[in-house]
Design a protein around this motif. Structure first.
Motif, mmCIF file in Angstrom:
data_model
loop_
_atom_site.group_PDB
_atom_site.id
_atom_site.type_symbol
_atom_site.label_atom_id
_atom_site.label_comp_id
_atom_site.label_asym_id
_atom_site.label_seq_id
_atom_site.Cartn_x
_atom_site.Cartn_y
_atom_site.Cartn_z
ATOM 1 N N ASN A 157 -2.375 2.290 11.164
ATOM 2 C CA ASN A 157 -3.569 2.788 11.828
ATOM 3 C C ASN A 157 -4.722 1.841 11.510
ATOM 4 O OD1 ASN A 157 -6.112 4.432 12.069
ATOM 5 N ND2 ASN A 157 -4.685 6.088 12.532
ATOM 6 N N PRO A 158 -5.615 1.581 12.473
ATOM 7 C CA PRO A 158 -6.757 0.693 12.187
ATOM 8 C C PRO A 158 -7.640 1.188 11.040
ATOM 9 C CG PRO A 158 -6.545 1.074 14.547
ATOM 10 C CD PRO A 158 -5.589 2.011 13.884
ATOM 11 N N LYS A 159 -7.567 2.478 10.703
ATOM 12 C CA LYS A 159 -8.384 3.025 9.619
ATOM 13 C C LYS A 159 -7.797 2.744 8.240
ATOM 14 C CE LYS A 159 -10.370 6.772 12.390
ATOM 15 N NZ LYS A 159 -10.526 8.251 12.527
ATOM 16 N N GLU A 160 -6.651 2.103 8.193
ATOM 17 C CA GLU A 160 -6.024 1.723 6.929
ATOM 18 C C GLU A 160 -7.032 0.960 6.062
ATOM 19 O OE1 GLU A 160 -1.727 0.368 7.283
ATOM 20 O OE2 GLU A 160 -2.769 -1.497 6.821
ATOM 21 N N ALA A 161 -7.186 1.371 4.801
ATOM 22 C CA ALA A 161 -8.207 0.745 3.958
ATOM 23 C C ALA A 161 -7.777 0.753 2.502
ATOM 24 C CB ALA A 161 -9.551 1.464 4.111
ATOM 25 N N VAL A 162 -8.132 -0.327 1.802
ATOM 26 C CA VAL A 162 -7.950 -0.412 0.351
ATOM 27 C C VAL A 162 -9.263 -0.893 -0.257
ATOM 28 C CG1 VAL A 162 -5.479 -0.887 0.467
ATOM 29 C CG2 VAL A 162 -7.086 -2.798 0.489
ATOM 30 N N MET A 163 -9.428 -0.637 -1.553
ATOM 31 C CA MET A 163 -10.645 -1.053 -2.256
ATOM 32 C C MET A 163 -10.420 -2.390 -2.954
ATOM 33 S SD MET A 163 -12.193 2.506 -3.838
ATOM 34 C CE MET A 163 -10.712 2.964 -4.737
ATOM 35 N N THR A 164 -11.439 -3.235 -2.931
ATOM 36 C CA THR A 164 -11.334 -4.550 -3.554
ATOM 37 C C THR A 164 -10.992 -4.429 -5.036
ATOM 38 O OG1 THR A 164 -12.981 -5.393 -1.996
ATOM 39 C CG2 THR A 164 -12.528 -6.737 -3.937
ATOM 40 N N ARG B 76 -3.178 2.054 -4.106
ATOM 41 C CA ARG B 76 -3.864 3.176 -3.459
ATOM 42 C C ARG B 76 -4.446 2.758 -2.110
ATOM 43 N NH1 ARG B 76 -8.445 5.854 -7.059
ATOM 44 N NH2 ARG B 76 -8.837 3.631 -7.440
ATOM 45 N N CYS B 77 -4.296 3.608 -1.112
ATOM 46 C CA CYS B 77 -4.972 3.380 0.172
ATOM 47 C C CYS B 77 -5.731 4.648 0.566
ATOM 48 C CB CYS B 77 -4.004 2.951 1.268
ATOM 49 S SG CYS B 77 -2.707 4.126 1.684
ATOM 50 N N GLU B 78 -6.830 4.472 1.246
ATOM 51 C CA GLU B 78 -7.758 5.567 1.521
ATOM 52 C C GLU B 78 -7.101 6.666 2.346
ATOM 53 O OE1 GLU B 78 -12.086 6.361 3.673
ATOM 54 O OE2 GLU B 78 -11.461 4.317 3.161
ATOM 55 N N LYS B 79 -7.091 7.877 1.815
ATOM 56 C CA LYS B 79 -6.542 9.074 2.462
ATOM 57 C C LYS B 79 -5.054 8.928 2.814
ATOM 58 C CE LYS B 79 -10.924 10.682 4.461
ATOM 59 N NZ LYS B 79 -11.777 9.606 3.911
ATOM 60 N N GLY B 80 -4.405 7.902 2.276
ATOM 61 C CA GLY B 80 -3.000 7.692 2.584
ATOM 62 C C GLY B 80 -2.744 7.222 4.001
ATOM 63 N N ILE B 81 -3.781 6.792 4.700
ATOM 64 C CA ILE B 81 -3.641 6.408 6.118
ATOM 65 C C ILE B 81 -3.008 5.031 6.221
ATOM 66 C CG2 ILE B 81 -4.896 5.853 8.240
ATOM 67 C CD1 ILE B 81 -6.988 7.934 7.387
ATOM 68 N N SER B 82 -2.002 4.915 7.066
ATOM 69 C CA SER B 82 -1.354 3.633 7.327
ATOM 70 C C SER B 82 -0.875 3.604 8.770
ATOM 71 C CB SER B 82 -0.178 3.428 6.367
ATOM 72 O OG SER B 82 0.426 2.177 6.579
ATOM 73 N N ILE C 88 0.858 -1.185 0.000
ATOM 74 C CA ILE C 88 0.000 0.000 0.000
ATOM 75 C C ILE C 88 0.896 1.238 0.000
ATOM 76 C CG2 ILE C 88 -1.965 -1.118 1.117
ATOM 77 C CD1 ILE C 88 -1.100 0.258 3.737
ATOM 78 N N GLU C 89 0.404 2.315 -0.595
ATOM 79 C CA GLU C 89 1.250 3.496 -0.769
ATOM 80 C C GLU C 89 1.652 4.133 0.554
ATOM 81 O OE1 GLU C 89 1.158 8.071 -2.419
ATOM 82 O OE2 GLU C 89 -0.594 6.798 -2.740
ATOM 83 N N GLN C 90 0.769 4.127 1.550
ATOM 84 C CA GLN C 90 0.999 4.815 2.821
ATOM 85 C C GLN C 90 1.118 6.322 2.612
ATOM 86 O OE1 GLN C 90 4.415 2.026 3.853
ATOM 87 N NE2 GLN C 90 3.393 2.104 5.821
ATOM 88 N N GLN D 4 -4.441 11.284 -7.565
ATOM 89 C CA GLN D 4 -4.374 11.077 -9.010
ATOM 90 C C GLN D 4 -5.502 10.181 -9.522
ATOM 91 O OE1 GLN D 4 -2.103 12.452 -11.143
ATOM 92 N NE2 GLN D 4 -1.181 13.600 -9.457
ATOM 93 N N ASP D 5 -6.325 9.663 -8.601
ATOM 94 C CA ASP D 5 -7.414 8.746 -8.937
ATOM 95 C C ASP D 5 -6.893 7.522 -9.685
ATOM 96 O OD1 ASP D 5 -10.010 7.774 -8.954
ATOM 97 O OD2 ASP D 5 -10.533 8.786 -10.827
ATOM 98 N N LEU D 6 -5.828 6.919 -9.131
ATOM 99 C CA LEU D 6 -5.200 5.751 -9.736
ATOM 100 C C LEU D 6 -5.159 4.602 -8.743
ATOM 101 C CD1 LEU D 6 -2.179 7.507 -11.477
ATOM 102 C CD2 LEU D 6 -4.207 6.575 -12.604
ATOM 103 N N ALA D 7 -5.366 3.398 -9.258
ATOM 104 C CA ALA D 7 -5.348 2.213 -8.394
ATOM 105 C C ALA D 7 -3.936 1.837 -7.979
ATOM 106 C CB ALA D 7 -6.005 1.037 -9.109
ATOM 107 N N VAL D 8 -2.976 1.983 -8.896
ATOM 108 C CA VAL D 8 -1.604 1.542 -8.633
ATOM 109 C C VAL D 8 -0.609 2.532 -9.221
ATOM 110 C CG1 VAL D 8 -2.189 -0.927 -8.566
ATOM 111 C CG2 VAL D 8 -1.530 0.144 -10.742
ATOM 112 N N GLY D 9 0.619 2.458 -8.731
ATOM 113 C CA GLY D 9 1.700 3.278 -9.260
ATOM 114 C C GLY D 9 3.020 2.550 -9.119
ATOM 115 N N VAL D 10 3.945 2.853 -10.015
ATOM 116 C CA VAL D 10 5.262 2.209 -10.025
ATOM 117 C C VAL D 10 6.222 3.029 -9.167
ATOM 118 C CG1 VAL D 10 7.175 1.418 -11.455
ATOM 119 C CG2 VAL D 10 4.819 1.300 -12.330
#
Length: 414
Positions: free
Chosen positions: A384-391, A376-382, A192-194, A201-207
């Protein structure tokens, strides 16, 4: 391109939920090195590896491995990995997502014969939660295990050597099964990006282009404790006031010099009290930069400024460097292949970005070329229990991982 379905990504999400149950804290995820939770989590990972058709084993420092054997078992190996340990009160995806993506990708590719072995590894310690020493698992694999670590004690006074023995490992064997660079093709890590860049950037992944180097220091400031009511301000040797100015200086320096610097711990020692002038204070600094020369210069100049503060405030300053990891550039060849994989899967141009956080790739670059993909992870949070990714993002990452292996195959000498 080999297609996956949403159910494969959902399976990874479900497994992440299961892994999160292996925790020493009820209602929160905390999993340290050489603990019963470490053992239980790796036993579960071994089951999933075997279900994916992989040959499994535990190495000398407690890393868990699974191998998809090549048509020629003596062929070199591509290693896919990340870490299974966590910080205190962690999220479910930091580290663990990369392991599960590796296992699932090889499960989906179980009928495809590669001309190289492919290993998935769950590194046992990247966070340094228990012994304040990071990258133990990957350092051992890369031939960088430090025997001085054996004497480090955890919060309960247990040395790492004793913890290894209690876990069922032999300290005398630690790191002896490190990998041979000549037999290793590459190290791949999906994480995850953290950070918030991909979301912006509204992107699922990045290199990933590279990983910031880091240095960490423990500083001890010694003044003179005294009565809060009887010692005039001009005559005080207040350790905490000195540290407060040092912390402000650290923040200002970082802003002005395009680095990041963090004071993560600050403790008033020897039983600080409301009516006592603090006599002894310890604190930590974590300094990072994507440019190694800038990191070295920043550390030198910043510590000089802290020495000056200590001098005119009439306190003593002791400094110990407790960690160093050099900045790492991801191999250009692997960046290109990851970019190709992303373009094939997403039908759009790949996005390239650096990593400000450390990863097991920092250690593995001593063994082989490293290449990373961020999710991508939600709001860049890592952390932390709020860490989240989309299926749906996990599904993209899974297809990219599979495509990356096919890209390596098509670009390998036959």
């Amino acid at each position: 391109m080999l297609k996956t379905t949403e159910c494969h990504a959902q399976s990874i999400m479900d497994k992440a939920d299961i892994l999160a149950r292996f925790s020493c804290d009820e209602g929160a995820l905390t999993r340290g090195y050489l603990t019963k939770e470490h053992k239980a989590a790796h036993q579960q990972l071994a089951i999933w590896m075997e279900e994916a058709g992989l040959t499994t084993w535990e190495d000398s420092v407690g890393n868990q491995w699974g191998r998809k054997v090549a048509s020629n078992p003596d062929a070199p190996t591509v290693i896919i990995g990340s870490h299974s340990d966590t910080v205190t009160n962690a999220g479910k995806y930091d580290g663990n997502l990369g392991i599960l993506l590796g296992i699932e990708s090889l499960k989906q590719l179980s009928h495809h014969e590669f001309p190289f072995n492919i290993d998935v590894v769950a590194f046992a310690d990247e966070e340094g939660l228990r012994f304040d020493t990071t990258l133990i698992g990957s350092s051992a694999v890369a031939g960088q295990f430090n025997a001085q670590w054996f004497d480090i004690k955890d919060s309960e006074g247990i040395t790492m050597a004793q913890a290894m023995q209690d876990f069922g490992l032999l300290p005398s064997k630690a790191g002896l099964d490190c990998r041979d660079p000549k037999e290793t093709l590459a190290y791949l890590e999906v994480h995850i990006e953290q950070g918030p860049v991909l979301e912006a950037q509204d992107l699922a992944v990045g290199v990933v282009t590279g990983i910031a180097g880091a240095k960490r220091f423990k500083l001890d400031v010694s003044g003179v404790a005294g009565h809060a009511g009887t010692v005039p301000l001009p005559l005080r040797h207040d350790a905490l006031c000195a540290v407060a100015e040092m912390i402000s200086t650290i923040e200002t320096y970082a802003k002005e010099n395009d680095i990041v610097a963090t004071v993560g711990k600050c403790d008033v020692k020897k039983g600080g009290a409301v009516n006592v002038i603090p006599g002894d204070v310890s604190f930590t600094i974590d300094i990072r930069s994507l440019e190694q020369t800038k990191l070295e210069s920043a550390c030198e100049h910043l510590l000089e400024q802290l020495e000056s503060i200590a001098e005119y405030r009439n306190v003593d300053l002791g400094c110990e460097q407790i960690y160093q990891a050099d900045a790492v550039k991801c191999a250009q060849s692997l960046q290109s292949l990851w970019g190709n994989a992303v373009e094939v899967v997403t039908q759009s141009s790949p996005y390239f970005l650096p990593s400000g956080a450390g990863h097991d790739a920092l250690a593995m670059q001593h063994l082989t070329n490293v290449g990373m993909l961020f999710v991508r992870c939600e709001k860049g949070i890592s952390h932390n229990p709020k860490e989240a990714v989309m299926t749906e993002d996990v599904q993209v990452a899974l297809q990219c991982m599979m495509e990356m292996l096919l890209q390596i195959e098509s670009n390998s000498p036959q």
